[in-house]
Design an enzyme around this catalytic site. Sequence first.
Site, short mmCIF file in Angstrom:
data_model
loop_
_atom_site.label_atom_id
_atom_site.label_comp_id
_atom_site.label_asym_id
_atom_site.label_seq_id
_atom_site.Cartn_x
_atom_site.Cartn_y
_atom_site.Cartn_z
N SER A 124 0.84 -1.20 0.00
CA SER A 124 0.00 0.00 0.00
C SER A 124 0.87 1.25 0.00
O SER A 124 1.99 1.24 0.54
CB SER A 124 -0.86 -0.03 1.27
OG SER A 124 -1.44 1.22 1.51
N TYR A 148 -1.77 -0.99 11.04
CA TYR A 148 -2.03 -1.53 9.69
C TYR A 148 -0.85 -1.22 8.77
O TYR A 148 -0.30 -2.12 8.11
CB TYR A 148 -3.32 -0.93 9.10
CG TYR A 148 -3.45 -1.18 7.61
CD1 TYR A 148 -3.74 -2.46 7.12
CD2 TYR A 148 -3.25 -0.15 6.68
CE1 TYR A 148 -3.83 -2.70 5.75
CE2 TYR A 148 -3.34 -0.38 5.31
CZ TYR A 148 -3.63 -1.66 4.85
OH TYR A 148 -3.70 -1.90 3.50
N LYS A 152 2.08 -3.75 6.89
CA LYS A 152 2.46 -3.80 5.47
C LYS A 152 3.97 -3.60 5.32
O LYS A 152 4.64 -4.28 4.55
CB LYS A 152 1.71 -2.71 4.68
CG LYS A 152 0.23 -2.98 4.54
CD LYS A 152 -0.02 -4.14 3.57
CE LYS A 152 -1.44 -4.61 3.58
NZ LYS A 152 -1.68 -5.85 2.87
P1 NAD Z 1 -10.97 -7.14 1.37
O1 NAD Z 1 -11.16 -7.15 2.85
O2 NAD Z 1 -12.14 -6.88 0.52
O3 NAD Z 1 -10.30 -8.51 0.92
C1 NAD Z 1 -9.41 -9.24 1.74
C2 NAD Z 1 -9.88 -10.70 1.74
O4 NAD Z 1 -8.98 -11.46 2.55
C3 NAD Z 1 -11.28 -10.89 2.31
O5 NAD Z 1 -12.04 -11.66 1.41
C4 NAD Z 1 -11.05 -11.65 3.63
O6 NAD Z 1 -12.12 -12.51 3.93
C5 NAD Z 1 -9.74 -12.35 3.35
N1 NAD Z 1 -8.92 -12.65 4.52
C6 NAD Z 1 -8.53 -11.78 5.51
N2 NAD Z 1 -7.76 -12.42 6.40
C7 NAD Z 1 -7.63 -13.70 5.96
C8 NAD Z 1 -6.92 -14.85 6.44
N3 NAD Z 1 -6.22 -14.80 7.56
N4 NAD Z 1 -7.01 -15.98 5.72
C9 NAD Z 1 -7.72 -16.05 4.59
N5 NAD Z 1 -8.42 -15.01 4.09
C10 NAD Z 1 -8.36 -13.85 4.77
O7 NAD Z 1 -9.79 -6.09 1.07
P2 NAD Z 1 -9.28 -5.51 -0.32
O8 NAD Z 1 -9.66 -4.09 -0.37
O9 NAD Z 1 -9.65 -6.40 -1.43
O10 NAD Z 1 -7.72 -5.57 -0.07
C11 NAD Z 1 -6.91 -6.65 -0.51
C12 NAD Z 1 -5.48 -6.40 -0.06
O11 NAD Z 1 -5.01 -5.16 -0.60
C13 NAD Z 1 -5.29 -6.31 1.46
O12 NAD Z 1 -4.09 -6.95 1.80
C14 NAD Z 1 -5.20 -4.81 1.70
O13 NAD Z 1 -4.46 -4.51 2.85
C15 NAD Z 1 -4.48 -4.35 0.44
N6 NAD Z 1 -4.75 -2.93 0.13
C16 NAD Z 1 -6.05 -2.51 0.04
C17 NAD Z 1 -6.31 -1.16 -0.23
C18 NAD Z 1 -7.74 -0.67 -0.31
O14 NAD Z 1 -7.97 0.53 -0.18
N7 NAD Z 1 -8.74 -1.51 -0.54
C19 NAD Z 1 -5.24 -0.27 -0.39
C20 NAD Z 1 -3.94 -0.74 -0.30
C21 NAD Z 1 -3.70 -2.09 -0.04
C1 UD1 Z 2 -6.67 5.07 4.03
C2 UD1 Z 2 -5.70 4.61 5.09
C3 UD1 Z 2 -4.51 3.94 4.42
C4 UD1 Z 2 -4.98 2.79 3.53
C5 UD1 Z 2 -5.99 3.35 2.53
C6 UD1 Z 2 -6.58 2.28 1.68
C7 UD1 Z 2 -5.98 6.14 6.98
C8 UD1 Z 2 -5.34 7.21 7.80
N1 UD1 Z 2 -5.28 5.73 5.90
O1 UD1 Z 2 -6.02 5.97 3.17
O2 UD1 Z 2 -3.63 3.43 5.39
O3 UD1 Z 2 -3.90 2.22 2.84
O4 UD1 Z 2 -7.07 3.98 3.25
O5 UD1 Z 2 -7.35 1.40 2.43
O6 UD1 Z 2 -7.05 5.65 7.30
N2 UD1 Z 2 -12.15 11.29 3.93
C9 UD1 Z 2 -13.19 12.13 4.32
N3 UD1 Z 2 -14.31 11.57 4.87
C10 UD1 Z 2 -14.46 10.21 5.03
C11 UD1 Z 2 -13.40 9.36 4.63
C12 UD1 Z 2 -12.25 9.93 4.09
O7 UD1 Z 2 -13.09 13.34 4.18
O8 UD1 Z 2 -15.51 9.77 5.54
C13 UD1 Z 2 -10.96 11.88 3.28
C14 UD1 Z 2 -9.64 11.59 3.97
O9 UD1 Z 2 -9.33 12.59 4.90
C15 UD1 Z 2 -8.68 11.57 2.77
C16 UD1 Z 2 -9.55 11.06 1.60
O10 UD1 Z 2 -10.89 11.29 2.00
O11 UD1 Z 2 -8.27 12.87 2.47
C17 UD1 Z 2 -9.35 9.58 1.32
O12 UD1 Z 2 -9.55 8.85 2.52
P1 UD1 Z 2 -9.58 7.25 2.55
O13 UD1 Z 2 -10.49 6.76 1.48
O14 UD1 Z 2 -9.87 6.82 3.95
O15 UD1 Z 2 -8.11 6.82 2.11
P2 UD1 Z 2 -6.69 7.28 2.71
O16 UD1 Z 2 -6.84 8.13 3.92
O17 UD1 Z 2 -5.89 7.81 1.61
#
Ligand code: NAD
Ligand code: UD1
Length: 338
Positions: A124, A148, A152
């Site tokens: 991330s 979190y 990572k």
């Molecule tokens: P998500 O929660 O929708 O998907 C994660 C999946 O992993 C879920 O289906 C959950 O049931 C499964 N899971 C969790 N723990 C597990 C375990 N111990 N064993 C087996 N399955 C397990 O999340 P996502 O948004 O699809 O994210 C996927 C990956 O990308 C994550 O590692 C997350 O940290 C990373 N990531 C997500 C974002 C975002 O904003 N969505 C941003 C950066 C990185």
């Molecule tokens: C967040 C996480 C980051 C994670 C990423 C993807 C935090 C501090 N950071 O990033 O670690 O990798 O999600 O899962 O939580 N905002 C609002 N109102 C809301 C929600 C968000 O104003 O209800 C604003 C936030 O201040 C930010 C932007 O929207 O400026 C995006 O927020 P968000 O979607 O939560 O993502 P990140 O903060 O970038």
Amino acid sequence: MNVLVTGGSGYIGSHTCIQLLAAGFNPIIVDNLCNSKKAVLKRIKQVSGSTPTFIQADVRDKAALVAALSEHNIEAVIHFAGLKAVGESVEKPLEYYDNNVNGTLVLVDAMREAGVKRLIFSSSATVYGDPASVPITEDFPTSATNPYGRSKLMVEECLTDFQKANSDWSITLLRYFNPVGSHPSGELGEDPQGIPNNLMPFVAQVAVGRREFVSVFGNDYPTKDGTGVRDYIHVMDLADGHIAALQKVGPKPGLHIYNLGTGNGHSVLEMIAAFEKAAHRPIPFKFVDRRPGDIAECWADPSKAQTELGWRASHTLDAMVNDSWRWQSTNPQGYSDQ
Ligand code: NAD
Ligand code: UD1
């Protein structure tokens, strides 16, 4: 080629499975369903014509992983499984380190036992902490501000050390910026449990009437309109980034690190305005205090992925919000329990 997809029934994993199938790969999902529903498998079938093999297991269950890797002749693993809510990670750090860090160590150990040496890891942009400048390149210093993010970063460090000691392994760290949007069919999308932490699912739930207004966290940041600026990337582009990594990095040994972002920054107010246009309705919002730990601006320099993987994000902001609205408006309660 058979690819094990941990967390494959989650948001990014399910979209990636569709793109894997379209590119001729055979995804095998391992997920414990702690944050997803099996209903997604039917949707994958509806969209792609195939249902991936699904194994309900935890990535910390080494025996189950070794069996899955061996029985399905897996050649590469994409590791999405993990917990991802920043606020929850502050409350439950041990659970986050166990799931995200220990889970990855168990997975790599199982891969070693099964002789599988190709791994793509979901990292991330959070690993850049509060970056000194934007856009962010892969060589920026890394840091963490919450459990979190630290999980990572720890995984990145563990995998870096492991790859150094096992130079025939191919390990790719993909640093996602802010994934949004849904499959263009409207059949798959993000289905957060409880109150969404992230901006776009929250905006979508306000648009569909599930919540009253969006709280905008701070309007005094040194940005174009005072609200936070992020690099929102369509989940289909993100999914394609994994296919590009599988195809271009292939089994090439080494540690490969790529930003997956668009290179564009959009403010909170711009995102709300774009969503209003897509949903043809006003989206009420209120300015509230900054959220602790938030940074002003964060966007990627995605040129390394473009040069080396031949990948670049192609979906516009309009596509992100239109697709997101299609999913939310036709599935107001997410996947429900079908
Ligand atoms: P998500 O929660 O929708 O998907 C994660 C999946 O992993 C879920 O289906 C959950 O049931 C499964 N899971 C969790 N723990 C597990 C375990 N111990 N064993 C087996 N399955 C397990 O999340 P996502 O948004 O699809 O994210 C996927 C990956 O990308 C994550 O590692 C997350 O940290 C990373 N990531 C997500 C974002 C975002 O904003 N969505 C941003 C950066 C990185
Ligand atoms: C967040 C996480 C980051 C994670 C990423 C993807 C935090 C501090 N950071 O990033 O670690 O990798 O999600 O899962 O939580 N905002 C609002 N109102 C809301 C929600 C968000 O104003 O209800 C604003 C936030 O201040 C930010 C932007 O929207 O400026 C995006 O927020 P968000 O979607 O939560 O993502 P990140 O903060 O970038």
